[in-house]
Design a protein around this motif. Structure first.
Motif, PDB file in Angstrom:
ATOM      1  N   THR A 175      -5.765  -7.472  -3.434  1.00  0.00           N
ATOM      2  CA  THR A 175      -4.617  -7.330  -2.545  1.00  0.00           C
ATOM      3  C   THR A 175      -3.328  -7.397  -3.352  1.00  0.00           C
ATOM      4  O   THR A 175      -3.232  -8.136  -4.339  1.00  0.00           O
ATOM      5  N   HIS A 272      -1.255  -6.439   1.135  1.00  0.00           N
ATOM      6  CA  HIS A 272      -1.876  -5.175   1.509  1.00  0.00           C
ATOM      7  C   HIS A 272      -3.134  -5.020   0.679  1.00  0.00           C
ATOM      8  O   HIS A 272      -3.089  -5.054  -0.557  1.00  0.00           O
ATOM      9  N   HIS A 289      -3.859  -6.315   6.115  1.00  0.00           N
ATOM     10  CA  HIS A 289      -2.439  -6.120   5.834  1.00  0.00           C
ATOM     11  C   HIS A 289      -1.619  -7.120   6.621  1.00  0.00           C
ATOM     12  O   HIS A 289      -1.967  -7.491   7.746  1.00  0.00           O
ATOM     13  N   THR A 340      -1.185   2.340   7.384  1.00  0.00           N
ATOM     14  CA  THR A 340      -0.832   0.953   7.093  1.00  0.00           C
ATOM     15  C   THR A 340       0.019   0.851   5.839  1.00  0.00           C
ATOM     16  O   THR A 340       0.959   0.053   5.777  1.00  0.00           O
ATOM     17  N   SER A 344       3.784  -0.589   5.953  1.00  0.00           N
ATOM     18  CA  SER A 344       4.019  -1.789   5.152  1.00  0.00           C
ATOM     19  C   SER A 344       5.166  -1.586   4.178  1.00  0.00           C
ATOM     20  O   SER A 344       6.059  -2.441   4.048  1.00  0.00           O
TER      21      SER A 344
END
Length: 402
Positions: A175, A272, A289, A340, A344
């Protein structure tokens, strides 16, 4: 051994919504959640509110949750965005035939409505409070040993465990993450002047202040973002002193104000996931996320995950595919990965834009707000985003069952 099509780890707002939606289509689901069900719906468990986009609410209506939310929410008929209290604000008011941009609901009411709906649906088994103490996930399926001693088997495992998902970490999914140097103070205020169903987003260098309409018309939820090093002192202020600071930032346009709830701190961060699938595994919601609450899109992103995964799995199973089939997970990854990421990055950029101190950046921000205010396509784009109507929408978000 009990067998399910889909096993969902996490029974929060996103996880339980997914379990209900899949079960409505005849998919055998298990939801495993460690929270005590009584505590999870208690008044003090989660004092936050969520802005549910019109498309997300259409999905909740389609799967039977909406009837349990009647009279609980407040529509957002207008969004007001400003750089401090300076002129040049954005004023978003949809046309009469466009409908509301969203609806504000206390998180507790959402949890209660989901729990009531879950008790009504078939094909859904909830293990709560319980947790998986061992998970064996391979090409043939997923086997879990629960804390209560039971062993269950599923074709697909879904992680809906939140920001610190242990399942995501165990899968070795990297991530990108950072903590903002901000903390959100969350509470509610009563005010003399009715909010007229208006959501206010007032940007300051120290962080945005959001005033979100609640029922009745003279109560608003507050999400006041301050630098993390200032948050403890702000929260220790007396009620009178805290309200005085609040009144300075809103310029008194709501008249006299008073506290209507406890003040709670929530540290803010971003992450994310590099990917949202693995062998017989899918991530949804904050497991995949998490973004700054600057535009109230975090939960709606999770609901978009739900709608997309439901459509992919239901259509695949109708064709005779296993719900954990790699083809279906690849489609889910393609569908949700871009949306996403774009959302984001956009939200993070907005946070950083309004966090630049100085007179010149402030003038640039106000000029930008004024430009958007004068440009219909940009305003329409913003309102479409607020309603959740951008991108390739799953049919559930249009209120259609798959």
């Amino acid at each position: 051994m009990q067998r399910f099509d889909v096993v969902i780890l996490g029974g929060g707002l996103v996880g339980l919504t997914l379990g209900i939606a899949l079960s409505r289509h005849g998919v055998q689901c298990a939801v495993i959640d460690p929270a005590d069900p009584v505590q999870a719906t208690a008044a003090g468990f989660d004092g936050r509110v969520s802005a549910i986009s019109s498309t997300s609410f259409a999905m909740l209506q389609a799967i039977g949750v909406g009837k349990h939310l009647e009279g609980k929410g407040c529509p957002i008929d207008r969004i007001w965005v400003s750089d401090g209290l300076e002129p040049g604000a954005l004023d978003f008011v949809p046309d009469a035939d466009d409908g509301v941009m969203g609806t504000m609901f206390p998180n507790r009411d959402l949890r209660v409505a989901l729990a009531q709906t879950a008790a009504e649906v078939e094909n859904l088994t909830i293990f709560q409070p319980d947790r998986a103490v061992h998970v064996d996930r391979n090409a043939d399926g997923v086997t879990l040993t629960l804390q209560n001693g039971a062993t269950i088997h599923g074709a697909l495992l879904v992680a809906a465990e939140g920001r610190n998902s242990p399942t995501r970490e165990a899968a070795g999914i990297n991530t990108t993450r950072w903590q903002y140097k901000h903390t959100a103070m969350v509470t509610a205020i009563d005010h003399e002047v009715p909010h007229a169903n208006t959501a206010y987003e007032i940007f300051y260098v120290g962080g945005p202040l959001a005033l979100l309409p609640m029922l009745p018309g003279t109560r608003s939820a507050v999400v006041w973002t301050v630098p993390t090093d200032q948050a403890p002192a702000m929260l220790k202020l007396s009620e009178r002193a805290w309200l005085a600071e609040m009144q300075k930032r809103i310029g008194g346009f709501l008249g006299e104000i008073s506290l209507a709830g406890p003040r709670s701190p929530y540290p803010l961060g971003f992450h994310h996931a590099a990917r949202i699938t693995d062998t017989r595994l899918a991530l949804v919601g904050d497991s995949a996320h998490a973004i700054h609450p600057i535009a109230g899109q975090g939960l709606n992103l999770g609901f978009r995950d739900v709608a997309a995964l439901v459509e992919v799995l239901v259509e695949g199973m109708r064709l005779g595919l296993d719900p954990g089939d790699a083809q279906l997970l690849a489609r889910y990854q393609r569908w949700r990965g871009l949306d996403t990421m774009m959302t984001s990055v956009a939200m993070d950029g907005l946070v950083r834009l309004f966090d630049i101190p100085g007179k010149l950046p402030s003038l640039v921000r106000r000029a930008g707000l004024a430009a958007v205010q004068r440009t219909s396509p940009l305003k329409n784009r913003f309102m479409a985003e607020a309603r959740g109507q951008s991108g390739a929408l799953p049919r559930l978000l249009a209120g259609e069952m798959v």
